[in-house]
Design an enzyme around this catalytic site. Sequence first.
Site, PDB file in Angstrom:
ATOM      1  N   ASP A  27       0.842  -1.204   0.000  1.00 34.95           N
ATOM      2  CA  ASP A  27       0.000   0.000   0.000  1.00 34.95           C
ATOM      3  C   ASP A  27       0.878   1.255   0.000  1.00 34.95           C
ATOM      4  O   ASP A  27       1.974   1.245   0.563  1.00 34.95           O
ATOM      5  CB  ASP A  27      -0.900  -0.025   1.249  1.00 34.95           C
ATOM      6  CG  ASP A  27      -2.103   0.889   1.088  1.00 34.95           C
ATOM      7  OD1 ASP A  27      -2.318   1.423  -0.018  1.00 34.95           O
ATOM      8  OD2 ASP A  27      -2.836   1.078   2.082  1.00 34.95           O
ATOM      9  N   LEU A  51      11.947 -20.084  -4.892  1.00 40.27           N
ATOM     10  CA  LEU A  51      10.885 -19.272  -4.281  1.00 40.27           C
ATOM     11  C   LEU A  51       9.634 -19.408  -5.141  1.00 40.27           C
ATOM     12  O   LEU A  51       9.728 -19.558  -6.354  1.00 40.27           O
ATOM     13  CB  LEU A  51      11.307 -17.787  -4.272  1.00 40.27           C
ATOM     14  CG  LEU A  51      10.267 -16.791  -3.743  1.00 40.27           C
ATOM     15  CD1 LEU A  51      10.282 -16.784  -2.201  1.00 40.27           C
ATOM     16  CD2 LEU A  51      10.529 -15.360  -4.234  1.00 40.27           C
ATOM     17  N   HIS A  62       2.718   3.410  -9.005  1.00 42.69           N
ATOM     18  CA  HIS A  62       2.567   1.989  -9.329  1.00 42.69           C
ATOM     19  C   HIS A  62       3.795   1.486 -10.107  1.00 42.69           C
ATOM     20  O   HIS A  62       4.263   0.376  -9.895  1.00 42.69           O
ATOM     21  CB  HIS A  62       1.298   1.750 -10.149  1.00 42.69           C
ATOM     22  CG  HIS A  62       0.035   2.067  -9.392  1.00 42.69           C
ATOM     23  ND1 HIS A  62      -0.167   1.691  -8.090  1.00 42.69           N
ATOM     24  CD2 HIS A  62      -1.095   2.740  -9.757  1.00 42.69           C
ATOM     25  CE1 HIS A  62      -1.359   2.103  -7.689  1.00 42.69           C
ATOM     26  NE2 HIS A  62      -1.937   2.751  -8.676  1.00 42.69           N
TER      27      HIS A  62
HETATM   28  C1  FPP Z   1      -1.823   0.181  -3.371  1.00 46.14           C
HETATM   29  O1  FPP Z   1      -1.387   1.506  -3.441  1.00 46.14           O
HETATM   30  C2  FPP Z   1      -1.337  -0.588  -4.482  1.00 46.14           C
HETATM   31  C3  FPP Z   1      -2.123  -1.188  -5.429  1.00 46.14           C
HETATM   32  C4  FPP Z   1      -3.585  -1.116  -5.437  1.00 46.14           C
HETATM   33  C5  FPP Z   1      -1.564  -1.930  -6.534  1.00 46.14           C
HETATM   34  C6  FPP Z   1      -0.305  -2.667  -6.250  1.00 46.14           C
HETATM   35  C7  FPP Z   1       0.493  -2.642  -7.470  1.00 46.14           C
HETATM   36  C8  FPP Z   1       1.832  -2.592  -7.540  1.00 46.14           C
HETATM   37  C9  FPP Z   1       2.724  -2.631  -6.375  1.00 46.14           C
HETATM   38  C10 FPP Z   1       2.524  -2.439  -8.834  1.00 46.14           C
HETATM   39  C11 FPP Z   1       2.224  -3.480  -9.837  1.00 46.14           C
HETATM   40  C12 FPP Z   1       2.549  -4.829  -9.381  1.00 46.14           C
HETATM   41  C13 FPP Z   1       3.173  -5.741 -10.133  1.00 46.14           C
HETATM   42  C14 FPP Z   1       3.343  -7.098  -9.621  1.00 46.14           C
HETATM   43  C15 FPP Z   1       3.742  -5.434 -11.432  1.00 46.14           C
HETATM   44  P1  FPP Z   1      -2.474   2.656  -3.490  1.00 46.14           P
HETATM   45  O2  FPP Z   1      -2.647   3.047  -4.905  1.00 46.14           O
HETATM   46  O3  FPP Z   1      -3.716   2.206  -2.787  1.00 46.14           O
HETATM   47  O4  FPP Z   1      -1.750   3.782  -2.682  1.00 46.14           O
HETATM   48  P2  FPP Z   1      -2.442   4.916  -1.792  1.00 46.14           P
HETATM   49  O5  FPP Z   1      -3.070   4.230  -0.609  1.00 46.14           O
HETATM   50  O6  FPP Z   1      -1.298   5.781  -1.403  1.00 46.14           O
HETATM   51  O7  FPP Z   1      -3.443   5.592  -2.670  1.00 46.14           O
END
Ligand code: FPP
Length: 227
Positions: free
Chosen positions: A13, A125, A30
């Site tokens: 997150d 892994l 992201h």
């Molecule tokens: C949460 O941050 C993250 C996500 C909803 C997506 C997770 C995706 C990635 C880490 C990148 C892509 C992954 C791969 C495997 C290529 P948020 O957007 O909710 O952050 P915020 O709470 O600050 O808004």
Amino acid sequence: MSNIARHIAIIMDGNGRWATERGLKRVKGHEKGAEVVRTLTTYASRHPEIEVLTLYAFSTENWKRPKMEVDFLMRLLKNYLEKETSTYLKNDVRFETIGDLSRFSKGLREQIAKTKEATRHCRKLTQVLALNYGAQDEIARAAQALCAGGREITVESLEQTVESAKFGPVDMLIRTGGEQRLSNFLLWQSAYAELFFTPTLWPDFTPEELETLIDEFKRRQRRFGGI
Ligand code: FPP
């Protein structure tokens, strides 16, 4: 005997905030988050204890985000798998998923199947990406499958039937980004997981911080309901 961090699960997150703090568009967070996925997975593949790393990449609730952000995440994921299949192979990492893939595009589903097939033999892994995943949905689907097969619903039968069963119980569940909730992630497998909440935003999370959390995990007393 000290605790073994065999299965680590992470709620990644804070990508959006990381980008906004820098005056960038959320999607840039992201992008950086995907780089951290690569770094952490490589680190975990060389770690003597970690066998499974499950990452919450897209929840059943994430469809509610603006279409542009959802589309970006889908593209990012497809490009990541395409580009990183060689990294998985180099590091002997098997790629797996949990979650209902049926809502994703044909192209993404094909890429997921390709990367799974290419890395099937890898052993150092297992990286599990949770995609369109929700734990309540996972448990309900397992219960439905048991009912349909005329089987009794017990802790043991559910334990063997939930989709994440083959990856075993979670030892450490980490959430970055400062919130302290589970957000419907691996509820069944985390029944006795040790929980860790860090304010670090996912794009800033490092192997060093993971190691600090593992050290803390070693010091915790796990009793699994005993005394
Ligand atoms: C949460 O941050 C993250 C996500 C909803 C997506 C997770 C995706 C990635 C880490 C990148 C892509 C992954 C791969 C495997 C290529 P948020 O957007 O909710 O952050 P915020 O709470 O600050 O808004």
